[in-house]
Design a protein around this motif. Structure first.
Motif, PDB file in Angstrom:
ATOM      1  N   THR A   1       0.839  -1.210   0.000  1.00  0.00           N
ATOM      2  CA  THR A   1       0.000   0.000   0.000  1.00  0.00           C
ATOM      3  C   THR A   1       0.872   1.258   0.000  1.00  0.00           C
ATOM      4  OG1 THR A   1      -0.140  -0.180   2.412  1.00  0.00           O
ATOM      5  CG2 THR A   1      -1.977  -1.084   1.138  1.00  0.00           C
ATOM      6  N   PRO A   2       1.447   1.587  -1.153  1.00  0.00           N
ATOM      7  CA  PRO A   2       2.258   2.801  -1.232  1.00  0.00           C
ATOM      8  C   PRO A   2       1.398   4.052  -1.137  1.00  0.00           C
ATOM      9  CG  PRO A   2       1.981   1.844  -3.407  1.00  0.00           C
ATOM     10  CD  PRO A   2       1.376   0.874  -2.440  1.00  0.00           C
ATOM     11  N   GLU A   3       2.009   5.156  -0.786  1.00  0.00           N
ATOM     12  CA  GLU A   3       1.291   6.428  -0.685  1.00  0.00           C
ATOM     13  C   GLU A   3       0.903   6.933  -2.071  1.00  0.00           C
ATOM     14  OE1 GLU A   3       3.560   9.255   1.448  1.00  0.00           O
ATOM     15  OE2 GLU A   3       3.616   8.104   3.310  1.00  0.00           O
ATOM     16  N   GLY A   4      -0.190   7.646  -2.112  1.00  0.00           N
ATOM     17  CA  GLY A   4      -0.563   8.350  -3.335  1.00  0.00           C
ATOM     18  C   GLY A   4      -1.627   7.695  -4.170  1.00  0.00           C
ATOM     19  N   ILE A   5      -1.942   6.416  -3.915  1.00  0.00           N
ATOM     20  CA  ILE A   5      -2.968   5.746  -4.711  1.00  0.00           C
ATOM     21  C   ILE A   5      -4.330   6.359  -4.400  1.00  0.00           C
ATOM     22  CG2 ILE A   5      -4.166   3.558  -5.134  1.00  0.00           C
ATOM     23  CD1 ILE A   5      -1.597   2.093  -4.686  1.00  0.00           C
ATOM     24  N   PRO A   6      -5.090   6.753  -5.428  1.00  0.00           N
ATOM     25  CA  PRO A   6      -6.399   7.374  -5.175  1.00  0.00           C
ATOM     26  C   PRO A   6      -7.345   6.442  -4.420  1.00  0.00           C
ATOM     27  CG  PRO A   6      -5.700   7.703  -7.462  1.00  0.00           C
ATOM     28  CD  PRO A   6      -4.730   6.731  -6.858  1.00  0.00           C
ATOM     29  N   ASP A   7      -8.181   7.039  -3.575  1.00  0.00           N
ATOM     30  CA  ASP A   7      -9.181   6.261  -2.845  1.00  0.00           C
ATOM     31  C   ASP A   7     -10.374   5.918  -3.729  1.00  0.00           C
ATOM     32  OD1 ASP A   7      -7.698   6.345  -0.487  1.00  0.00           O
ATOM     33  OD2 ASP A   7      -8.560   8.282   0.085  1.00  0.00           O
ATOM     34  N   SER A   8     -10.615   6.728  -4.750  1.00  0.00           N
ATOM     35  CA  SER A   8     -11.774   6.519  -5.629  1.00  0.00           C
ATOM     36  C   SER A   8     -11.364   5.755  -6.890  1.00  0.00           C
ATOM     37  CB  SER A   8     -12.381   7.866  -6.006  1.00  0.00           C
ATOM     38  OG  SER A   8     -11.403   8.676  -6.628  1.00  0.00           O
ATOM     39  N   ASP A   9     -12.336   5.440  -7.734  1.00  0.00           N
ATOM     40  CA  ASP A   9     -12.083   4.694  -8.973  1.00  0.00           C
ATOM     41  C   ASP A   9     -11.186   5.491  -9.918  1.00  0.00           C
ATOM     42  OD1 ASP A   9     -13.701   2.708  -8.023  1.00  0.00           O
ATOM     43  OD2 ASP A   9     -15.449   3.244  -9.251  1.00  0.00           O
ATOM     44  N   TYR A  10     -10.390   4.760 -10.689  1.00  0.00           N
ATOM     45  CA  TYR A  10      -9.545   5.399 -11.697  1.00  0.00           C
ATOM     46  C   TYR A  10      -9.122   4.369 -12.749  1.00  0.00           C
ATOM     47  CZ  TYR A  10      -5.681   3.185  -9.084  1.00  0.00           C
ATOM     48  OH  TYR A  10      -4.862   2.290  -8.454  1.00  0.00           O
TER      49      TYR A  10
END
Length: 361
Positions: free
Chosen positions: A191-200
């Motif tokens: 779980t690296p930082e920066g991944i969006p919480d919403s769909d993409y």
């Protein structure tokens, strides 16, 4: 078996990643891979157990010379002899990428196989648009493969070389790129930082013309969905400037190059590839391994060998932003089943490593 993998650098490209996966599998199998890198430029995490030999200084004028290769060939030949005197003779040489191939094909080392990672004709076509000198440089790099044993990373590339006869190799065969699926699964769960919480959606590729970010941005602009698109690339500033040109800067997230892209892929709704040409697009297979569907241009070569069966409906004509937009909207609403994807069984690292080792009769 002691295997030398010669390549321009380890600076983060697809060919470099493929060869690192292959080297790691050789090590797992009890063999001894060595990297012969032309210049000391490293973006990947290299295991301490994997020897990397730098063959030229970064500013070596002989290495960067175009016309007279003899001094660089002599230096490389001597470097290989020095390495072999220290670690023992190599049982197999694998040469990768144009600059390296032009030198390795003149060193007389044997047995050597040149790995062709992309469409020869498409690369030449691209360089022809840059002018006669650029075309000539690329053509000479390809002509250096005449009379040598070639391995292509897709059947499409092999068929192209046979059909056009621009290169006349000593032999040619297809060996797909290797994938360590256990490693991909483990890395995808980080779980690296920066991944969006919403769909993409996600696009992975260097910001170069081949990858056709312009087609991607035009497609984003024409989608019904307003889902954002994550771009993993080496040149975020240029990518953002182009996104602004097409009015989609608010739709893109550009965190830059990620040494571990797999959590980003695994959390995406789909991966998109908009390229004009490829060899065997690694990201498509990695995405399928992560359980993430893909939409891809049906470019030469590789996508049609990867997306078979039900997945063929997500192949679109290249350079057609509207078709790409339509399929991106479709994959969000009606994603395909990714159970028993044919290509995954054909590209396991152990299978591919065995195919490479079998080159040595």
């Amino acid at each position: 078996m002691r295997v030398a993998i010669a390549i321009d650098s380890l600076a983060g490209g697809g060919a470099e990643k493929v060869m690192l996966t292959l080297a790691n599998e050789f090590t797992e199998m009890g063999h001894e891979p060595h990297f012969l890198v032309m210049t000391d430029d490293v973006a990947f995490d290299i295991p301490e157990s994997l020897p990397v030999h730098v063959c030229f200084e970064k500013k070596d004028k002989d290495f960067n010379r175009f016309w007279n290769l003899a001094p660089a060939v002599a230096k490389l030949t001597n470097k290989i002899k020095q390495i072999e005197s220290s670690v023992g003779k190599f049982d197999l040489f694998l040469s990768n990428l144009d600059k390296t191939n032009r030198l390795m094909t003149k060193t007389q080392v044997s047995p050597m196989f040149v790995v062709v990672h992309a469409s020869v004709e498409e690369e030449l076509s691209r360089h022809a648009k840059l002018g006669p000198f650029a075309f000539l440089k690329k053509l000479w790099a390809k002509k250096a493969l005449n009379g040598h044993h070639l391995v292509t990373v897709s059947q499409g590339i092999a068929d192209e070389i046979k059909r056009t006869k621009r290169i006349v190799p000593a032999s040619i065969q297809c060996i797909y790129n290797p994938f360590g699926f256990d490693d991909i699964t483990a890395l995808s769960q980080q779980t690296p930082e920066g991944i969006p919480d919403s769909d993409y959606l996600i696009h992975i590729g260097r910001y170069v013309k081949q990858k056709r970010h312009d087609v991607l941005f035009q497609a984003i602009a024409q989608m019904e969905s307003q889902i954002p698109v994550v771009l993993l690339c080496h040149n975020p500033k240029k990518a953002l400037k182009a996104a602004k040109k097409y009015g989609v800067e608010q739709r893109v997230i550009i965190p830059g190059f990620q040494p571990n892209p797999f959590p980003w892929i695994a959390n995406a709704k789909a991966l998109v590839l908009s390229s004009d040409f490829e060899g065997l697009p690694t990201v498509l297979i990695e995405s399928l391994a992560c359980g993430t569907p893909v939409v891809s241009t049906n470019c030469p070569h590789g996508p049609s060998e990867i997306l078979t069966g039900e997945l063929t409906r997500f192949l679109v004509p290249r350079r057609d932003p509207k078709a790409l937009a339509t399929k991106l909207d479709e994959v969000l609403v009606s994603p395909p089943s990714l159970v028993d994807v044919d290509i995954l069984a054909k590209v396991t690292a152990v299978r591919i490593a065995q195919e490479y080792l079998a080159l040595v009769k």
